[in-house]
Motif scaffolding. Structure first.
Motif, PDB file in Angstrom:
ATOM      1  N   ALA A 126       0.823  -1.204   0.000  1.00  0.00           N
ATOM      2  CA  ALA A 126       0.000   0.000   0.000  1.00  0.00           C
ATOM      3  C   ALA A 126       0.856   1.252   0.000  1.00  0.00           C
ATOM      4  N   ARG A 127       2.143   1.084   0.355  1.00  0.00           N
ATOM      5  CA  ARG A 127       3.031   2.252   0.426  1.00  0.00           C
ATOM      6  C   ARG A 127       4.466   1.812   0.149  1.00  0.00           C
ATOM      7  N   ILE A 128       4.705   1.225  -1.008  1.00  0.00           N
ATOM      8  CA  ILE A 128       5.993   0.604  -1.345  1.00  0.00           C
ATOM      9  C   ILE A 128       7.152   1.489  -0.916  1.00  0.00           C
ATOM     10  N   VAL A 129       7.947   0.976  -0.027  1.00  0.00           N
ATOM     11  CA  VAL A 129       9.159   1.601   0.481  1.00  0.00           C
ATOM     12  C   VAL A 129       8.940   3.074   0.798  1.00  0.00           C
ATOM     13  N   PRO A 130       8.129   3.385   1.826  1.00  0.00           N
ATOM     14  CA  PRO A 130       7.768   4.771   2.087  1.00  0.00           C
ATOM     15  C   PRO A 130       8.946   5.682   2.357  1.00  0.00           C
ATOM     16  N   LEU A 131      10.046   5.170   2.890  1.00  0.00           N
ATOM     17  CA  LEU A 131      11.189   6.029   3.181  1.00  0.00           C
ATOM     18  C   LEU A 131      12.210   6.053   2.058  1.00  0.00           C
ATOM     19  N   ALA A 132      12.197   5.008   1.203  1.00  0.00           N
ATOM     20  CA  ALA A 132      13.247   4.910   0.209  1.00  0.00           C
ATOM     21  C   ALA A 132      12.784   5.070  -1.214  1.00  0.00           C
ATOM     22  N   ILE A 160      13.093  -1.968   1.937  1.00  0.00           N
ATOM     23  CA  ILE A 160      12.575  -2.438   3.223  1.00  0.00           C
ATOM     24  C   ILE A 160      13.277  -3.742   3.576  1.00  0.00           C
ATOM     25  N   ARG A 161      14.093  -3.698   4.592  1.00  0.00           N
ATOM     26  CA  ARG A 161      14.957  -4.826   4.931  1.00  0.00           C
ATOM     27  C   ARG A 161      14.177  -6.109   5.196  1.00  0.00           C
ATOM     28  N   ALA A 162      12.986  -5.974   5.790  1.00  0.00           N
ATOM     29  CA  ALA A 162      12.216  -7.166   6.153  1.00  0.00           C
ATOM     30  C   ALA A 162      11.782  -7.985   4.948  1.00  0.00           C
ATOM     31  N   TYR A 163      11.726  -7.370   3.767  1.00  0.00           N
ATOM     32  CA  TYR A 163      11.265  -8.070   2.580  1.00  0.00           C
ATOM     33  C   TYR A 163      12.380  -8.336   1.572  1.00  0.00           C
ATOM     34  N   GLY A 164      13.563  -7.938   1.897  1.00  0.00           N
ATOM     35  CA  GLY A 164      14.691  -8.210   1.011  1.00  0.00           C
ATOM     36  C   GLY A 164      14.561  -7.503  -0.319  1.00  0.00           C
ATOM     37  N   ASN A 165      15.208  -8.075  -1.332  1.00  0.00           N
ATOM     38  CA  ASN A 165      15.160  -7.505  -2.675  1.00  0.00           C
ATOM     39  C   ASN A 165      13.835  -7.865  -3.339  1.00  0.00           C
ATOM     40  N   LEU A 166      13.167  -6.875  -3.890  1.00  0.00           N
ATOM     41  CA  LEU A 166      11.795  -7.023  -4.370  1.00  0.00           C
ATOM     42  C   LEU A 166      11.677  -6.600  -5.826  1.00  0.00           C
ATOM     43  N   ALA A 226       9.318 -11.417  -3.804  1.00  0.00           N
ATOM     44  CA  ALA A 226      10.106 -10.922  -2.677  1.00  0.00           C
ATOM     45  C   ALA A 226      11.094 -11.982  -2.200  1.00  0.00           C
ATOM     46  N   TYR A 227      12.044 -11.563  -1.345  1.00  0.00           N
ATOM     47  CA  TYR A 227      13.091 -12.411  -0.766  1.00  0.00           C
ATOM     48  C   TYR A 227      14.078 -12.900  -1.837  1.00  0.00           C
ATOM     49  N   THR A 267      18.402 -12.247   1.407  1.00  0.00           N
ATOM     50  CA  THR A 267      19.541 -11.476   1.877  1.00  0.00           C
ATOM     51  C   THR A 267      19.458 -11.428   3.390  1.00  0.00           C
ATOM     52  N   ALA A 268      20.387 -10.735   4.004  1.00  0.00           N
ATOM     53  CA  ALA A 268      20.394 -10.652   5.460  1.00  0.00           C
ATOM     54  C   ALA A 268      19.059 -10.122   5.975  1.00  0.00           C
ATOM     55  N   GLY A 269      18.495 -10.830   6.940  1.00  0.00           N
ATOM     56  CA  GLY A 269      17.262 -10.382   7.572  1.00  0.00           C
ATOM     57  C   GLY A 269      15.995 -10.962   6.989  1.00  0.00           C
TER      58      GLY A 269
END
Length: 225
Positions: free
Chosen positions: A8-14, A152-158, A172-173, A197-199
């Motif tokens: 709903a807000r893909i990578v709001p900070l990045a 977003i680190r929790a979802y890795g590379n998307l 994802a992941y 990836t990590a995380g």
């Protein structure tokens, strides 16, 4: 894992972009035809999808070079000299239908691994598929890449692929991303390497199907195994 808030807000900070030549003031009025005024919580991916554009097009038309936007700024959402899209003249969100209608699209499995977690519509908005680290992840159908990143680190590379005006798929992941934002891809084309990836998990990938912005069960669109 529930990816709904994320999509709903893909990578709001990045994943947002600072307007250069077309910037407006935060308290300005409605956007003129062919432009979109950034509302609170908007991201570039959300704006592009709402206006049937790709992130790469929005970035190119606005000469954007970094990852920030601000509420009240103007973004061009039609090509310079082109006709405005019907949704581009207002900053008001366009509500999606309460229940996505079925669509006529057939998808291929992005990886051959077994389903290890199934869609349930609440805590799981897609399916998780078992993977071996480094194995190829393939596009489930032809379309245009509208998001690539790992903000977003929790979802890795998307990766997010838009297949038509109504359907997107989400991958994802990933360990490694092999396509770029705005690229056209064919069904079965390798778009990433699995493994996380990590995380994030390195033994599975997360796959979603969205119709009219709503997550749906991918199973009816995938072939039986």
């Amino acid at each position: 894992m529930n990816l709904s808030p994320f999509l709903a807000r893909i990578v709001p900070l990045a994943v947002a972009f600072l307007l250069t030549a077309c910037a407006g003031t935060p308290d300005a009025g409605p956007a003129p035809a062919g432009y979109y005024r950034v509302a609170q919580g908007d991201t570039l991916w959300r704006i592009a999808t709402k206006n049937s554009r790709s992130v790469a097009e929005i970035k190119r038309w606005n000469k954007l070079s970094d990852n920030d936007i601000q509420t009240g700024q103007l973004l061009r959402v039609t090509p310079p000299g082109g006709s405005p899209a019907s949704s581009a003249s207002s900053s008001k969100p366009v509500p999606a239908p309460a229940k996505p209608a079925t669509v006529d699209i057939r998808l291929a499995w992005p990886v051959p691994g077994q389903v290890v977690a199934r869609y349930n519509g609440s805590t799981m908005k897609g399916i998780a598929l078992a993977v071996q680290p480094g194995e190829p992840v393939k596009a489930a159908a032809g379309g245009k890449v509208v998001y690539v990143g790992g903000g977003i680190r929790a979802y890795g590379n998307l990766i997010v692929i838009k297949h038509d005006a109504r359907v997107i798929t989400v991958y994802a992941y990933n360990r490694e991303l092999l396509v770029k934002d705005g690229a056209s891809v064919q069904a079965g084309q390798v778009i990433a390497k699995a493994g996380g990836t990590a995380g994030v998990p390195n033994d599975r990938m997360h796959f979603e199907v969205r119709v009219d912005g709503k997550a749906v069960d991918p199973s009816p669109y995938l072939p039986d195994r």
